[in-house]
Design a protein around this motif. Structure first.
Motif, PDB file in Angstrom:
ATOM      1  N   ILE A 151     -35.303  52.407  30.389  1.00 61.10           N
ATOM      2  CA  ILE A 151     -33.990  52.413  29.749  1.00 61.10           C
ATOM      3  C   ILE A 151     -33.001  53.123  30.670  1.00 61.10           C
ATOM      4  N   LEU A 152     -31.715  52.836  30.460  1.00 59.94           N
ATOM      5  CA  LEU A 152     -30.647  53.526  31.177  1.00 59.94           C
ATOM      6  C   LEU A 152     -29.859  54.339  30.159  1.00 59.94           C
ATOM      7  N   VAL A 153     -29.777  55.638  30.410  1.00 63.06           N
ATOM      8  CA  VAL A 153     -29.102  56.535  29.471  1.00 63.06           C
ATOM      9  C   VAL A 153     -27.814  57.058  30.099  1.00 63.06           C
ATOM     10  N   LYS A 154     -26.737  56.910  29.372  1.00 60.15           N
ATOM     11  CA  LYS A 154     -25.474  57.550  29.756  1.00 60.15           C
ATOM     12  C   LYS A 154     -25.522  58.954  29.154  1.00 60.15           C
ATOM     13  N   GLN A 155     -25.599  59.945  30.036  1.00 64.71           N
ATOM     14  CA  GLN A 155     -25.896  61.307  29.576  1.00 64.71           C
ATOM     15  C   GLN A 155     -24.615  62.095  29.327  1.00 64.71           C
ATOM     16  N   HIS A 156     -24.284  62.262  28.080  1.00 63.22           N
ATOM     17  CA  HIS A 156     -23.069  63.004  27.781  1.00 63.22           C
ATOM     18  C   HIS A 156     -23.238  64.493  28.029  1.00 63.22           C
ATOM     19  N   TYR A 157     -24.376  65.029  27.650  1.00 67.47           N
ATOM     20  CA  TYR A 157     -24.556  66.483  27.693  1.00 67.47           C
ATOM     21  C   TYR A 157     -25.825  66.879  28.448  1.00 67.47           C
ATOM     22  N   ILE A 158     -25.667  67.941  29.232  1.00 71.37           N
ATOM     23  CA  ILE A 158     -26.779  68.510  29.996  1.00 71.37           C
ATOM     24  C   ILE A 158     -27.024  69.917  29.461  1.00 71.37           C
ATOM     25  N   SER A 159     -28.277  70.249  29.323  1.00 74.63           N
ATOM     26  CA  SER A 159     -28.655  71.588  28.858  1.00 74.63           C
ATOM     27  C   SER A 159     -28.818  72.522  30.057  1.00 74.63           C
ATOM     28  N   LEU A 160     -28.163  73.685  29.997  1.00 75.94           N
ATOM     29  CA  LEU A 160     -28.354  74.687  31.052  1.00 75.94           C
ATOM     30  C   LEU A 160     -29.201  75.819  30.480  1.00 75.94           C
ATOM     31  N   ASP A 161     -30.316  76.098  31.135  1.00 75.94           N
ATOM     32  CA  ASP A 161     -31.290  77.057  30.631  1.00 75.94           C
ATOM     33  C   ASP A 161     -31.764  77.981  31.742  1.00 75.94           C
ATOM     34  N   PRO A 162     -32.075  79.246  31.388  1.00 73.92           N
ATOM     35  CA  PRO A 162     -32.596  80.183  32.380  1.00 73.92           C
ATOM     36  C   PRO A 162     -33.847  79.665  33.090  1.00 73.92           C
ATOM     37  N   ALA A 163     -34.658  78.890  32.392  1.00 73.56           N
ATOM     38  CA  ALA A 163     -35.887  78.388  33.003  1.00 73.56           C
ATOM     39  C   ALA A 163     -35.610  77.563  34.255  1.00 73.56           C
ATOM     40  N   MET A 164     -34.382  77.012  34.364  1.00 70.98           N
ATOM     41  CA  MET A 164     -34.044  76.206  35.548  1.00 70.98           C
ATOM     42  C   MET A 164     -34.255  76.998  36.831  1.00 70.98           C
ATOM     43  N   ARG A 165     -33.990  78.297  36.757  1.00 70.89           N
ATOM     44  CA  ARG A 165     -34.141  79.120  37.961  1.00 70.89           C
ATOM     45  C   ARG A 165     -35.581  79.100  38.451  1.00 70.89           C
TER      46      ARG A 165
ATOM     47  N   LEU B 210     -25.262  81.649  32.876  1.00 69.10           N
ATOM     48  CA  LEU B 210     -26.564  82.027  32.333  1.00 69.10           C
ATOM     49  C   LEU B 210     -26.908  83.460  32.740  1.00 69.10           C
ATOM     50  N   PHE B 211     -26.516  83.825  33.948  1.00 73.60           N
ATOM     51  CA  PHE B 211     -26.941  85.113  34.499  1.00 73.60           C
ATOM     52  C   PHE B 211     -25.885  86.203  34.342  1.00 73.60           C
ATOM     53  N   THR B 212     -24.609  85.788  34.241  1.00 73.13           N
ATOM     54  CA  THR B 212     -23.569  86.792  33.999  1.00 73.13           C
ATOM     55  C   THR B 212     -23.436  87.067  32.508  1.00 73.13           C
ATOM     56  N   GLY B 213     -23.974  86.179  31.696  1.00 74.30           N
ATOM     57  CA  GLY B 213     -23.859  86.354  30.250  1.00 74.30           C
ATOM     58  C   GLY B 213     -22.515  85.919  29.693  1.00 74.30           C
ATOM     59  N   GLU B 214     -21.658  85.335  30.524  1.00 73.85           N
ATOM     60  CA  GLU B 214     -20.331  84.901  30.047  1.00 73.85           C
ATOM     61  C   GLU B 214     -20.433  83.580  29.296  1.00 73.85           C
ATOM     62  N   LYS B 215     -21.006  83.646  28.125  1.00 71.34           N
ATOM     63  CA  LYS B 215     -21.193  82.476  27.272  1.00 71.34           C
ATOM     64  C   LYS B 215     -21.575  82.992  25.901  1.00 71.34           C
ATOM     65  N   MET B 216     -21.599  82.095  24.952  1.00 70.80           N
ATOM     66  CA  MET B 216     -21.951  82.478  23.589  1.00 70.80           C
ATOM     67  C   MET B 216     -22.817  81.386  23.006  1.00 70.80           C
ATOM     68  N   GLY B 217     -24.062  81.681  22.734  1.00 73.31           N
ATOM     69  CA  GLY B 217     -24.968  80.672  22.203  1.00 73.31           C
ATOM     70  C   GLY B 217     -25.489  79.784  23.316  1.00 73.31           C
ATOM     71  N   LYS B 218     -25.745  78.563  22.963  1.00 73.53           N
ATOM     72  CA  LYS B 218     -26.377  77.607  23.870  1.00 73.53           C
ATOM     73  C   LYS B 218     -25.375  77.086  24.902  1.00 73.53           C
ATOM     74  N   LEU B 219     -25.716  77.194  26.158  1.00 72.29           N
ATOM     75  CA  LEU B 219     -24.830  76.745  27.235  1.00 72.29           C
ATOM     76  C   LEU B 219     -25.068  75.259  27.518  1.00 72.29           C
ATOM     77  N   VAL B 220     -23.968  74.480  27.435  1.00 72.98           N
ATOM     78  CA  VAL B 220     -24.057  73.022  27.567  1.00 72.98           C
ATOM     79  C   VAL B 220     -22.966  72.555  28.519  1.00 72.98           C
ATOM     80  N   LEU B 221     -23.293  71.572  29.315  1.00 73.45           N
ATOM     81  CA  LEU B 221     -22.288  70.978  30.199  1.00 73.45           C
ATOM     82  C   LEU B 221     -22.104  69.511  29.809  1.00 73.45           C
ATOM     83  N   LYS B 222     -20.851  69.157  29.528  1.00 78.04           N
ATOM     84  CA  LYS B 222     -20.541  67.751  29.245  1.00 78.04           C
ATOM     85  C   LYS B 222     -20.251  67.087  30.582  1.00 78.04           C
TER      86      LYS B 222
END
Lengths: 337, 337
Positions: free
Chosen positions: A39-53, A322-334
């Motif tokens: 399938i081909l998915v048009k990805q509206h949102y990406i999840s940013l997580d500490p585990a990525m590091r 993710l590392f500076t903490g300048e966010k609130m709740g779940k960090l998401v990139l559209k």
């Protein structure tokens, strides 16, 4: 129209800098180019997580590292725009591991349909996605909370910690969260119903603040941060306490050895247990957990908050939060409209 | 005749020196002086254990610290020489917490009769006493060994470690011991039937030696030492591994902070558990464990080795051997003929 993709350019040492990734523009795959089953998915949102590091390090872990030149691994949510897979139809909304790119081709393994009329798409990569599942199984299966327990959670305003605390409240625990700054601490108490909050950036030493806010000691400590806060928590655990090791964001960018918990012998004195967890072990139970979480949300018992930034070009600046903490709740990139 | 008693004179910082204790001579209590319910025990043997070091610190732990001026706490075995307690008759051999002194008065709580015709008295404060119970419950209840597991144990030639390894062999595990020096390592293999031994004092790094001797990884690590050896073990654990924190002799005399395990995030990657244990929690099951251990000894499956030194005057020199490692098996001091 092109497919913007963020690829790993090199392995970072310490905190990644902008040159760690390279933004490429490639052709969007056509329906004709899909293999049978894809399938081909048009990805509206990406999840940013500490585990990525951790996925960027070339070391033995619970999943293989992202290779240089590969699209950066990430959870995602979007819409099926082409399908040669009978499980998915064009127009279905789906979530999976699509990576940091605007369009993803996948055979659908590990992907599942989501319903944007029940919850906004970003919630499906947050509270109803991996972070929520991590919180759910971490606090219930590993933390084994019981009614009346005092639960302490670090990274408490984050995607996982905020859900850990709320589930603990639902289960009748006393909940204390550790977060950075007065705004987050107020949010924990006023919005999420935590019993107390500790601002680790304030002048009060964290160990002292734990003593003040947990006068009966700590039965379950859910750790997302490691380092000095883990050590402080270890000084206040009760007999038979359970410590859930979910992450250690304070240590992920270390260029020297990780700081191990100096107070680990508190485990001996208190016959306590420290257990590591990885959410993918619970995949066979995601469905029931998702239903339970959805019901709690519908009942207003569980609040989900996403902090959504825009533009794949802003990936690095958003990742840094993710590392500076300048966010609130779940960090998401559209990444695409 | 006088009763020689070793009393705590001050709280040590780091490795205790000889002035930490003071030897006093007091009158031996007479039968007439005993309260109703008391017994007088002539204590032939005193148990020397690493845990003694912790009992000297004025800090919150699983039992209250020994107070300045009190007889130093220790396990012991001896003979009842006077009794106003119907549970015990003159001539009974008993074991309990008599402290470092030649004669002890006790109300008998926590004391039990032993039979020197079945095993020598020192064995009752070793393999059939606290160290043996620690090994038994630590490896079976906390370590949860299964047939086929690879079990790694540090302090392997010591009172606890040597029993941990032998029980693991009885249960069908592959057993690797870590000890200091070739003599101890040879003893583990030749006498106790370990599958391999690692000499941590040799040139080979311990992590490398674990990799060599545990090619299938480590399922259970039983830790008596802490420090660098714990960190090395953490690099080789398998998924779902159990780490039993029984002690940390390498850290007990630290004057700076304890070295926490830098590799503790291996718990996360491997979904492993690190659990502290204190043997006194299992008191209600000592009897059945003692019978089992006794049967294994009678069948020749479990060997007990005590290293017996003589003279309460030599308490300090003998105590030091706990930390220098100049001993083999259970360290015992004979304090009166």
């Amino acid at each position: 129209m092109m497919n913007k993709q963020m690829k790993l350019a090199k392995r970072p040492v310490g905190m990644p800098d902008e040159s760690t990734w390279v933004l490429e523009q490639n052709e969007i795959p056509t329906t004709e180019s899909l293999a049978e089953g894809d399938i081909l998915v048009k990805q509206h949102y990406i999840s940013l997580d500490p585990a990525m590091r951790g996925w960027m390090n070339d070391s033995r872990s619970y999943i293989p590292p992202v290779q240089i030149g590969e699209v950066m691994r990430a959870g995602s949510a979007g819409e099926v725009v082409a399908s040669k897979n009978e499980r998915f139809a064009v127009g279905d909304f789906v979530s999976g591991w699509g990576g940091v790119q605007q369009y993803a081709v996948t055979d659908g393994r590990g992907w599942y349909k989501v319903d944007p009329s029940l919850a906004p798409l970003p919630t499906y990569i947050g509270t109803l996605g991996m972070p929520g599942m991590t919180a759910y199984f971490g606090i219930l299966e590993v933390g084994k909370i019981q009614e009346g327990d005092t639960v302490l959670v670090s990274g408490a305003a984050g995607a996982v910690g905020s859900i850990v605390g709320q589930i603990s409240k639902i289960k009748g625990c006393r909940v204390v969260g550790i977060a950075g700054g007065p705004v987050k601490c107020q949010y924990l108490i006023d919005e999420l119903g935590f019993d107390a909050a500790i601002d680790y950036k304030s002048d009060e030493p964290v160990a002292k603040a734990i003593r003040r806010t947990c006068p009966d000691g700590v039965d379950v400590y859910f750790d997302n941060v490691g380092g000095d806060i883990l050590d402080a928590a270890l000084t206040r655990i009760n007999r038979g306490a359970r410590i859930v090791i979910c992450g250690a964001i304070s240590q992920y960018n270390n260029t020297t050895a990780i700081k191990g918990p100096s107070n680990y012998l508190s485990l001996l004195v208190n016959r306590a247990t420290m257990t590591g967890m990885v959410v993918i072990d619970y995949a066979s139970q995601y469905q029931e957990a998702g239903m339970q979480m959805g019901m709690w949300m519908a009942q207003g018992k569980l609040k989900s908050r996403e902090d959504v930034y825009e533009g794949i070009d802003n990936f690095y600046d958003t990742f840094k939060r993710l590392f500076t903490g300048e966010k609130m709740g779940k960090l998401v990139l559209k990444v695409i409209d």
